[in-house]
Design an enzyme around this catalytic site. Structure first.
Site, mmCIF file in Angstrom:
data_model
loop_
_atom_site.group_PDB
_atom_site.id
_atom_site.type_symbol
_atom_site.label_atom_id
_atom_site.label_comp_id
_atom_site.label_asym_id
_atom_site.label_seq_id
_atom_site.Cartn_x
_atom_site.Cartn_y
_atom_site.Cartn_z
ATOM 1 N N GLY A 144 1.124 -1.061 0.039
ATOM 2 C CA GLY A 144 -0.387 -0.231 -0.020
ATOM 3 C C GLY A 144 -0.048 1.290 0.406
ATOM 4 O O GLY A 144 0.579 2.000 0.295
ATOM 5 N N GLY A 193 -1.893 7.138 1.061
ATOM 6 C CA GLY A 193 -2.168 7.508 3.011
ATOM 7 C C GLY A 193 -0.909 6.448 3.087
ATOM 8 O O GLY A 193 0.622 7.004 3.157
ATOM 9 N N ASP A 231 2.106 -1.810 -4.097
ATOM 10 C CA ASP A 231 1.106 -1.099 -4.860
ATOM 11 C C ASP A 231 0.400 -1.839 -5.818
ATOM 12 O O ASP A 231 1.251 -2.815 -6.660
ATOM 13 C CB ASP A 231 0.605 0.375 -4.521
ATOM 14 C CG ASP A 231 -0.044 0.433 -3.790
ATOM 15 O OD1 ASP A 231 -1.244 0.390 -4.375
ATOM 16 O OD2 ASP A 231 -0.108 1.219 -2.954
ATOM 17 N N ASP A 283 -1.264 -7.330 -7.348
ATOM 18 C CA ASP A 283 -2.510 -7.256 -7.312
ATOM 19 C C ASP A 283 -2.772 -8.636 -5.349
ATOM 20 O O ASP A 283 -2.787 -9.405 -5.358
ATOM 21 C CB ASP A 283 -3.561 -7.680 -7.527
ATOM 22 C CG ASP A 283 -5.154 -7.800 -7.472
ATOM 23 O OD1 ASP A 283 -5.804 -7.626 -6.229
ATOM 24 O OD2 ASP A 283 -5.929 -8.268 -7.937
ATOM 25 N N LEU A 284 -3.132 -7.755 -4.608
ATOM 26 C CA LEU A 284 -2.743 -8.649 -3.429
ATOM 27 C C LEU A 284 -4.198 -9.011 -3.226
ATOM 28 O O LEU A 284 -4.584 -9.947 -2.155
ATOM 29 C CB LEU A 284 -2.516 -7.676 -1.995
ATOM 30 C CG LEU A 284 -1.178 -7.788 -2.175
ATOM 31 C CD1 LEU A 284 -0.330 -6.840 -1.090
ATOM 32 C CD2 LEU A 284 -0.186 -8.957 -2.037
ATOM 33 N N GLY A 336 -5.065 -2.125 1.645
ATOM 34 C CA GLY A 336 -6.388 -2.671 2.511
ATOM 35 C C GLY A 336 -7.625 -1.678 0.994
ATOM 36 O O GLY A 336 -7.047 -0.987 0.888
ATOM 37 N N SER A 343 -7.691 -1.614 12.109
ATOM 38 C CA SER A 343 -8.550 -0.628 12.502
ATOM 39 C C SER A 343 -9.075 -0.489 13.649
ATOM 40 O O SER A 343 -10.051 -1.404 14.699
ATOM 41 C CB SER A 343 -9.804 -0.648 11.379
ATOM 42 O OG SER A 343 -10.616 0.274 11.517
ATOM 43 N N TYR A 361 -15.447 -4.711 6.310
ATOM 44 C CA TYR A 361 -15.060 -4.323 6.383
ATOM 45 C C TYR A 361 -14.894 -3.834 7.847
ATOM 46 O O TYR A 361 -13.753 -4.978 8.283
ATOM 47 C CB TYR A 361 -15.323 -1.894 6.261
ATOM 48 C CG TYR A 361 -13.337 -1.785 6.390
ATOM 49 C CD1 TYR A 361 -12.460 -1.562 5.969
ATOM 50 C CD2 TYR A 361 -13.422 -0.867 7.657
ATOM 51 C CE1 TYR A 361 -11.519 -1.612 5.968
ATOM 52 C CE2 TYR A 361 -12.353 0.042 8.317
ATOM 53 C CZ TYR A 361 -11.310 -1.001 7.276
ATOM 54 O OH TYR A 361 -9.739 0.000 7.567
ATOM 55 N N LYS A 402 -11.617 -6.668 9.395
ATOM 56 C CA LYS A 402 -10.243 -6.109 11.016
ATOM 57 C C LYS A 402 -10.340 -6.392 12.267
ATOM 58 O O LYS A 402 -9.027 -6.995 12.358
ATOM 59 C CB LYS A 402 -10.443 -4.513 10.618
ATOM 60 C CG LYS A 402 -10.521 -3.833 9.464
ATOM 61 C CD LYS A 402 -8.637 -3.557 8.632
ATOM 62 C CE LYS A 402 -8.309 -3.058 7.930
ATOM 63 N NZ LYS A 402 -7.402 -3.293 7.377
#
Length: 259
Positions: A9, A13, A33, A42-43, A72, A112, A153, A157
């Protein structure tokens, strides 16, 4: 001494912020990324995860010192399951052999504070079982209804945070001398959260859902600094922890329930 770090990522961000901090510290960073990175992968797909592993190994010459898994998705779509849980775990597990070559290996992922918010328990169970196909089916069911799609989401997390707690003390991680942790940010000012912050109504909704009495919404550098410390050599005995960097949201919502 310069260390070799992998940051997923890394193009935007929090991932971009921590990659920048590590480079300022003198570390070599292999950014990952979907675009604009040293490793483009692409994860969210099994093939992409394997391609990611092979490319990182080639860039790193078979050895790395730290992994920051920050890639994420926040959208209420099935793909969030594949990236946030299965992609996150694959990042850490597939790179663990490269960490074993380091004298001071470190690994950390991003959970998160939403992991303590309403979520779909059935999806959490399927994720914990490692059943990606059934988890995706469940996510598709949730995503079909906008009212419950938002439960995807936080479920990813929470399941990831639970995996960290279980895996960190195993022979493969603690037994091999690799500290493994996660952070749990509150509302961070990144492109990913921009849609939620676009209007005053949206910002008020976020303040209500993610109360942050200390400092309000956080700049991406805030969680990035914690991530950078968690992969530093000086951090030796912290493992299996999910560290909330949320301006107090956890304390507001859960009070003293963790004691």
């Amino acid at each position: 001494m310069s260390r070799t770090m992998v940051v997923t990522g890394a193009a935007s961000g929090t991932g971009e912020a921590v990659a920048g901090l590590l480079r300022q510290r003198g570390d070599r960073v292999i950014g990952v990324d979907l675009r604009n990175a040293d490793v483009v992968a692409d994860l969210g797909s099994p093939d992409g995860r394997l391609a990611f592993r092979d490319q990182v190994a080639e860039h790193a010459n078979g050895s790395i010192d730290g992994v920051v898994a920050a890639a994420g998705l926040a959208a209420p779509v099935p793909g969030t399951v594949s990236v946030n849980y299965f992609g996150m775990i694959a990042t850490l597990e597939l790179l663990r052999p490269l960490l074993l070559q380091s004298s001071a290996p470190r690994a950390v992922g991003v959970s998160s504070m939403s992991s303590i918010q309403p979520l779909d328990a059935g999806l959490v169970d399927l994720l914990s079982q490692g059943d990606e196909a059934r988890a995706l089916t469940r996510a598709e069911e949730l995503a079909a209804d906008p009212q419950v799609g938002q439960l995807i989401y936080p479920a990813t997390k929470k399941a990831f945070a639970q995996w960290v707690r279980r895996a960190a003390v195993s022979d493969e991680w603690a037994g091999a001398g690799i500290p493994l942790n996660a952070i749990a940010p509150g509302m961070v000012v990144t492109p990913r959260t921009a849609p939620f912050r676009a209007t005053e109504e949206g910002r008020e909704q976020m303040r209500a859902a993610v109360p942050m009495p200390l400092g309000g919404f956080a700049d991406a550098l805030v969680p990035a600094r914690l991530l950078a410390w968690l992969v530093s050599e000086e951090k030796t005995h912290v493992t299996g922890q999910v560290v909330f960097v949320d301006g107090g949201s956890d304390a507001v919502i859960r009070g003293d329930s963790t004691w």
